[in-house]
Structure formats: C-alpha cells, structure tokens
Design an enzyme around this catalytic site. Sequence first.
Site, PDB file in Angstrom:
ATOM      1  N   LYS A  14       9.807   4.566 -10.611  1.00  0.00           N
ATOM      2  CA  LYS A  14      10.428   5.806 -10.111  1.00  0.00           C
ATOM      3  C   LYS A  14      11.743   5.486  -9.429  1.00  0.00           C
ATOM      4  CE  LYS A  14       9.618   4.986  -5.509  1.00  0.00           C
ATOM      5  NZ  LYS A  14      10.675   4.706  -4.535  1.00  0.00           N
ATOM      6  N   PRO A  99      10.807  -4.036 -11.535  1.00  0.00           N
ATOM      7  CA  PRO A  99      11.177  -5.035 -10.529  1.00  0.00           C
ATOM      8  C   PRO A  99      10.169  -5.076  -9.369  1.00  0.00           C
ATOM      9  CG  PRO A  99      13.091  -3.710 -11.135  1.00  0.00           C
ATOM     10  CD  PRO A  99      11.905  -3.102 -11.829  1.00  0.00           C
ATOM     11  N   ALA A 101       8.908  -5.548  -5.552  1.00  0.00           N
ATOM     12  CA  ALA A 101       9.467  -5.271  -4.209  1.00  0.00           C
ATOM     13  C   ALA A 101      10.891  -4.749  -4.324  1.00  0.00           C
ATOM     14  CB  ALA A 101       9.418  -6.511  -3.317  1.00  0.00           C
ATOM     15  N   ALA A 109       2.709   1.689  -9.041  1.00  0.00           N
ATOM     16  CA  ALA A 109       2.477   1.978 -10.458  1.00  0.00           C
ATOM     17  C   ALA A 109       1.257   1.210 -10.954  1.00  0.00           C
ATOM     18  CB  ALA A 109       3.714   1.591 -11.275  1.00  0.00           C
ATOM     19  N   ASP A 141       3.259   6.232  -2.408  1.00  0.00           N
ATOM     20  CA  ASP A 141       3.922   6.492  -3.690  1.00  0.00           C
ATOM     21  C   ASP A 141       2.950   6.493  -4.870  1.00  0.00           C
ATOM     22  OD1 ASP A 141       6.370   6.597  -2.448  1.00  0.00           O
ATOM     23  OD2 ASP A 141       7.011   4.583  -3.084  1.00  0.00           O
TER      24      ASP A 141
END
Length: 303
Positions: A14, A99, A101, A109, A141
């Site tokens: 995101k 990627p 961190a 995710a 998240d």
Amino acid sequence: MSTRTSVTVRVPAKVNVQLAVGAARPDGFHDLANVFLAVSLFDEVTATPADSLTVSCEGPDADHVPLDRTNLAARAAELLAARHGIAPSVHLHIAKNIPVAGGMAGGSADGAAALLACDALWGLDTPRAELLDICAALGSDVPFSLVGGAALGTGRGELLTPVASGTFHWVFAVADGGLSTPAVFREFDRLAAAEGTPIPEPEASPALLSALASGDPDTLAATLANDLQPAALSLRPQLADTLAAGLDSGALAALVSGSGPTTAFLVRDPESALKVAAVLDASGTCRTTRVAAAPAPGATVLP
Ligand code: C5P
C-alpha cells in the site's frame, strides 16, 4: 477439514495518499485519517500442512525477514488456530517482493495473506468480519491488506471505509535499510512537542478524496499529504535527495510512503513511470525502484 495440500494467497503493498496524524493517545497509538491505496506490488504466502508452525522466505530482502513467531504471518496462523481451538500446524512460505520495513505494509500484507491462506487450507470458512477482527489484532494496517482497493482508515487506521479511486501510476524508490514505524511515530511526537502548537484532529481531505475518485493524476498530485514525512526526513535526511531526484525527472508529486523510508512518486502514465524509475535508478539516491499501478485488489486466494 479441507483436503487441499497447499494454498497460495497474493497480497498487495500500500501507499498512503493521505496520512493525517493526531496526538498520541493514552495507549500510545495515534488517531489517524489514513487514505490507503493498494498498489500492484505483491507478496505471495503459501500455506502447507506441517507438523508445527514454521516460516520460510525467499526474495531479494529475505535476509531481513524474521522467521520466528514475531513474523505477522506466523502470528496470524496462531490467532486463527486459537480462535478455532486447533493447532497451528502449518508451514508458511513467503515469496517477498514488497520492500521490508519500507512503509508499504509488507509485514501487514503477509499477516493478512497467511490468515486467508490458513483459513482456506484448514477449511474454516471464517466469516469476513471475524477475519477483519483478527487482522486488527495483528496490526493497524493489516485489515487494509485484506481488503485492498482504496479505503479511508480511521481510529489507529484499522476502521475501514471503502472510497472510490480511478487508476493511478506510481514509482517507488526503495532505500537502503528500513525505518522502524514506532521510531517514526516517536519522532513525530518529538517534533510536535518541540513546535509547541496543538495537533489538530486528523481528518480526511475532501479535495483528496474527490481527486482520488476523479482518476486525474494532476489533481491528486496537488493533494497528497503525509504528516509522518517530516519525522521520516528528520531520521533519514538523505530521503530529501531521492524526493528531489524523482521530482526533477518529471514525477507529478513525491512523498514518503507511510513511515518510510520508501519514497513514492505519482506519475502520469506507465511510460512516465519507466522514465522516472530509470532516472531514480541512475541517481544513486536509492537502492532500487519498483513500478506499480493502483488500486490493486486485496488478499486473494490463487487458483
Ligand atoms: O499497529 P502496528 O503494530 O502496525 O503499529 C506499529 C507501531 O506504530 C505502534 O506500536 C505504534 O508505535 C505506531 N503506531 C501509532 N499509531 C497508529 C499506528 C501505529 O503510533 N495509528
């Protein structure tokens, strides 16, 4: 129980097109108005029956992914199994492309993907609302990683309302090393205290939501905003060079992605994305680049 031998779930990264941050709450979290956009940069998590809970990872950043119970994919399997009173006997393999961190919700995710993969592997058919509860327990998240698309996150980011979005094209510049999300929020608090002015309640920007719905990249470029950007730049001043290099190369707008250190560049079309990525790659201000389109679907079981 299901008879499937393995289940693979694909899950997007995101970018936050708006990240409005309020004052620190008594529980240490911050209230947010967080406009999430899922982008077509994917991890895949494969769940396979095993004697005990184990995690493996492949991909360019695999060395930086924890394989113990601190991995959100492992915690997702544990929470789901506990809720159904079964043992989390599963091997989770993460094919990592997001990627690590980086401020793109890569760990979140994998948590959402593992949850969906285990639910299918174990034939549990857990109701969506219950899956979203488990996601919220895993991290702020994680619910968005399950849902994908475009959404406004309030509370600490976990309370989601879908929003409309046209198609947008992005370039992401991946920095060397990660940034700790708690450290960036602490720096946000430190900078706010040093400034001494009260922090307003976070609110979604009507102009940004309308730009997102319109699909017009110039309008969206003018409204992008990330309240964590000064904190990320304070901890990693070199990111200013990456932002400048992307803007010089013709990106419509540049911002730090979430808590960073990945930087995000909104571009007009796929051709400009390739051009901006090539200039950023040659600039020496980032480790590598990725090109993506948005919105992307949330966590999905692959056939
Ligand atoms: O929810 P999650 O575990 O992803 O959050 C990681 C850290 O980021 C929290 O421990 C907190 O320090 C910070 N955070 C915050 N406010 C939020 C979300 C995260 O302060 N709304």
